[in-house]
Scaffold this motif. Structure first.
Motif, PDB file in Angstrom:
ATOM      1  N   ARG A 318      43.848  45.685  53.515  1.00 17.37           N
ATOM      2  CA  ARG A 318      43.218  44.864  54.571  1.00 17.37           C
ATOM      3  C   ARG A 318      41.711  44.875  54.438  1.00 17.37           C
ATOM      4  O   ARG A 318      41.042  43.837  54.535  1.00 17.37           O
ATOM      5  CB  ARG A 318      43.639  45.374  55.953  1.00 17.37           C
ATOM      6  N   ALA A 319      41.142  46.034  54.192  1.00 19.72           N
ATOM      7  CA  ALA A 319      39.683  46.139  54.079  1.00 19.72           C
ATOM      8  C   ALA A 319      39.163  45.413  52.843  1.00 19.72           C
ATOM      9  O   ALA A 319      38.089  44.800  52.872  1.00 19.72           O
ATOM     10  CB  ALA A 319      39.273  47.605  54.041  1.00 19.72           C
ATOM     11  N   LEU A 320      39.939  45.453  51.749  1.00 18.52           N
ATOM     12  CA  LEU A 320      39.503  44.825  50.504  1.00 18.52           C
ATOM     13  C   LEU A 320      39.514  43.297  50.578  1.00 18.52           C
ATOM     14  O   LEU A 320      38.604  42.631  50.082  1.00 18.52           O
ATOM     15  CB  LEU A 320      40.414  45.269  49.348  1.00 18.52           C
ATOM     16  N   ARG A 361      35.791  35.968  50.338  1.00 16.87           N
ATOM     17  CA  ARG A 361      35.718  37.198  49.543  1.00 16.87           C
ATOM     18  C   ARG A 361      35.584  36.854  48.051  1.00 16.87           C
ATOM     19  O   ARG A 361      36.339  36.033  47.524  1.00 16.87           O
ATOM     20  CB  ARG A 361      36.965  38.059  49.770  1.00 16.87           C
ATOM     21  N   HIS A 362      34.665  37.552  47.352  1.00 11.40           N
ATOM     22  CA  HIS A 362      34.426  37.276  45.945  1.00 11.40           C
ATOM     23  C   HIS A 362      35.461  37.939  45.037  1.00 11.40           C
ATOM     24  O   HIS A 362      35.539  37.618  43.844  1.00 11.40           O
ATOM     25  CB  HIS A 362      33.025  37.754  45.542  1.00 11.40           C
ATOM     26  N   ASN A 363      36.249  38.862  45.581  1.00 16.69           N
ATOM     27  CA  ASN A 363      37.213  39.579  44.746  1.00 16.69           C
ATOM     28  C   ASN A 363      38.602  38.934  44.705  1.00 16.69           C
ATOM     29  O   ASN A 363      39.499  39.462  44.051  1.00 16.69           O
ATOM     30  CB  ASN A 363      37.341  41.033  45.210  1.00 16.69           C
ATOM     31  N   ILE A 364      38.773  37.818  45.385  1.00 14.32           N
ATOM     32  CA  ILE A 364      40.092  37.176  45.437  1.00 14.32           C
ATOM     33  C   ILE A 364      40.494  36.673  44.051  1.00 14.32           C
ATOM     34  O   ILE A 364      41.587  36.972  43.551  1.00 14.32           O
ATOM     35  CB  ILE A 364      40.113  36.024  46.465  1.00 14.32           C
ATOM     36  N   GLN A 365      39.623  35.892  43.416  1.00 19.39           N
ATOM     37  CA  GLN A 365      39.937  35.321  42.108  1.00 19.39           C
ATOM     38  C   GLN A 365      40.045  36.387  41.027  1.00 19.39           C
ATOM     39  O   GLN A 365      40.736  36.186  40.017  1.00 19.39           O
ATOM     40  CB  GLN A 365      38.876  34.280  41.731  1.00 19.39           C
ATOM     41  N   LYS A 366      39.388  37.513  41.203  1.00 23.53           N
ATOM     42  CA  LYS A 366      39.456  38.596  40.214  1.00 23.53           C
ATOM     43  C   LYS A 366      40.802  39.309  40.250  1.00 23.53           C
ATOM     44  O   LYS A 366      41.258  39.846  39.238  1.00 23.53           O
ATOM     45  CB  LYS A 366      38.350  39.621  40.479  1.00 23.53           C
ATOM     46  N   ASN A 367      41.449  39.297  41.393  1.00 23.06           N
ATOM     47  CA  ASN A 367      42.693  40.057  41.563  1.00 23.06           C
ATOM     48  C   ASN A 367      43.954  39.211  41.653  1.00 23.06           C
ATOM     49  O   ASN A 367      45.043  39.720  41.386  1.00 23.06           O
ATOM     50  CB  ASN A 367      42.589  40.925  42.820  1.00 23.06           C
TER      51      ASN A 367
END
Length: 580
Positions: A318-320, A361-367
């Motif tokens: 959730r936090a990520l 969030r910038h980490n969505i496409q990375k994960n």
């Protein structure tokens, strides 16, 4: 050069329409659409008649009724009631099913009633679904004959009654004859249900997503069995296991009693996940994180994701990502256990309930590979559910008591449903019964064209020359048989629309009240017991129960004959039509 009179042209179109409906049964809206174009192009109907047909009050009432019933489908009303249908005794189950379905179909759309009942019957563990699904459809058909709003054919006939300049049919005009067919055909159906095959159906699901939920303290589920809680009868969702104090219970017996803090693991169609909200105190990860279940997103974990090899609980999902995992699916491998404790792998499918910050969030496409949004089926709750249920039944009750016209009541209700968000514009447009609208309006135009051209004057000549042999009773039988045969060959709505003008004109030629012939058309158009294709509820159970055509003939033919005899006898007695 050949020239044809208007009556000849209209009768040609009438005959061609029937033949086309028999040949191309699956495309009635296209056939009636072509009929509308032909009648208007050949100046067989006027512009005013076109407008009045599409704006017919009876037809608009039918459309409003269908739209307002969409809100009822989003409530727990029928789902709660159906939990009490399935019992260990086949006779008890059959009687409950028949009674509940006939009563519900008298005031609700019978297609919605059958679709709601399908899942509990298919998923029950006591009886073969094939022993119950055909009686379900027949009960819905019989129940629809009890009131004006019980079936679309009654409302279609009413729209044509209004178009003919007669007073609108009343709510209970059908009830006396309807009770006769429900009781007589119900007894025969109960006896002949033993002839139905006993087929064990395989569970089929639209998806194999694993959905993890927890029974919270104070839940009404606690202390009751799986079966009594209705957890075995969910549509496209199946309870595969229970996690209780680190102990896995699988398969789950219907008699298993729910305890506080149980983890209930479901498998099935993720679009149905919101149906779990009908159970008080049954919570998912999304619920516990305060995220809405109406904004789901489907993703695939990328090979380079930081999640690989980690559990949701450990990684702080959730936090990520400002999201919570609602369900998980892993191709080629069965997943089991608590969702939060599973070690994730590359290629895992996740369905996420997302927060407002998810897309930023910038980490969505990375994960993740983001596939698409998941449009879940939303249930109404709180005051919206009360408005949808209460408003519908109040409108029906006021109409039944002749205190408020049904059209006015449904129009006011629709405005309230739209203003409060119980329905939205997109839902109304998507489910607007455009095909029914076109079919009935075109049929009304055909009746106008027949009247304009004088095509039915041959009835007067025929009756005048055969007064001794052609009695009102013979006319009643003919009108019923024509409608019934066309119903089995084509569809119920088309049959009612096409035969009504014949019955109405025949009554005028015999110098009798048109009401017995009007009612004969309405009841015969609902007498679809032999063909699985001519009535929508029959088609629904035909596929779901894996029936053969011979099953419909074996059970439906005797019922159809008894139904016809009962209707003709009852109408003859009520409207004093002697056999001689």
């Amino acid at each position: 050069m050949l020239s044809f009179s208007q009556p000849t042209i209209v009768l040609f179109f009438f005959t061609l329409t029937i033949l086309a409906l028999i040949k191309y049964q699956q495309y009635p809206e296209r056939i009636f659409g072509l009929l509308f174009i032909a009648l208007y192009s050949c100046d067989l109907v006027s512009e005013n008649q076109v407008i009045s047909s599409f704006a017919n009050q009876g037809l608009l009432t039918l459309i409003l009724l269908i739209i307002c019933s969409l809100a009822l489908e989003k409530t727990r009303l029928l789902k709660v009631v159906t939990n009490y249908v399935i019992k260990k005794s086949y006779n008890a189950t059959w009687l409950r099913l028949f009674g509940l379905t006939t009563i519900a179909s008298a005031i609700l759309n019978n297609t919605a009633v059958v679709s709601t009942m399908l899942a509990p019957i298919r998923n029950n563990t006591h009886h073969a679904a094939s022993k119950l699904l055909l009686p379900l459809s027949y009960a819905a058909i019989l129940g629809g004959t009890l009131t004006l709003v019980g079936t679309s054919t009654n409302l279609i006939v009413n729209s044509m009654v209004i178009e003919a300049g007669m007073p609108s049919l009343r709510f209970f005009d059908f009830t006396l004859v309807g009770l006769s067919v429900v009781s007589s055909c119900g007894i025969l159906l109960f006896l002949s249900s033993r002839l139905l095959p006993s087929k064990q159906l395989k569970q089929q699901y639209a998806s194999d997503y694993l959905i993890d939920t927890e029974v919270m303290l104070g839940s009404t589920l606690i202390g009751h069995s799986i079966e009594n809680n209705g957890l075995r009868n969910l549509e496209s969702l199946f309870l595969v296991e229970i996690l209780r104090s680190n102990r896995l219970i699988s398969p789950v017996a219907p008699s298993e009693v729910i305890q506080a803090n149980d983890r209930l693991i479901f498998s099935g169609d993720i679009k149905k996940v919101t149906h779990l909200s009908q159970f008080s105190g049954l919570s998912s990860f999304a619920n516990q994180n305060g995220l809405p279940m109406n904004n789901l997103t489907e993703v695939i974990i990328r090979p380079e994701s930081v999640l690989i090899g980690c559990s949701l609980k450990k990684v702080g999902f959730r936090a990520l990502f400002d999201a919570a995992v609602v369900a998980i699916k892993r191709d080629g491998e069965t997943v089991s256990g608590k969702l939060g404790e599973l070690n994730l792998k590359a290629g895992d499918y996740l369905v996420l309930a997302v927060g407002d910050d998810f897309k930023a969030r910038h980490n969505i496409q990375k994960n993740f590979f983001v596939i698409s949004g998941v449009e879940t089926e939303q249930l109404l709750d709180g005051y919206k559910e009360k408005l949808a249920i209460g408003g519908f039944f109040v409108a029906i009750l006021l109409s039944a008591c002749n205190l408020l016209p049904l059209f006015k009541g449904m129009l006011i209700l629709l405005a309230g449903l739209l203003m409060t968000g119980c329905l939205n514009g997109n839902e109304v447009l998507q489910r607007l019964p455009k095909n029914i609208w076109l079919i009935i309006a075109s049929a009304l135009l055909l009746a106008q064209a027949l009247s304009n051209s004088g095509a039915f004057t041959f009835f007067d000549d025929f009756v005048r020359h055969h007064q001794d042999a052609f009695t009102p009773f013979i006319g009643l039988v003919l009108v019923y048989l024509m409608t019934w045969l066309l119903t089995e060959l084509v569809t119920n709505n088309a049959a009612a629309a096409l035969i009504f003008p014949i019955g109405y004109e025949l009554a005028a030629s015999l110098s009798i009240s048109p009401m017995p012939y009007v009612m004969a058309v309405a009841f015969a158009a609902s007498a679809s017991f032999i063909s699985p294709y001519s009535y929508q509820t029959n088609l629904m159970v035909y596929n779901a129960g894996q029936y053969r055509l011979t099953d419909f003939i074996k059970v439906g033919l005797p019922i159809s004959l008894l139904y016809g005899v009962t209707v003709i006898t009852a109408l003859s007695l009520i409207y004093d039509i002697g056999i001689a």
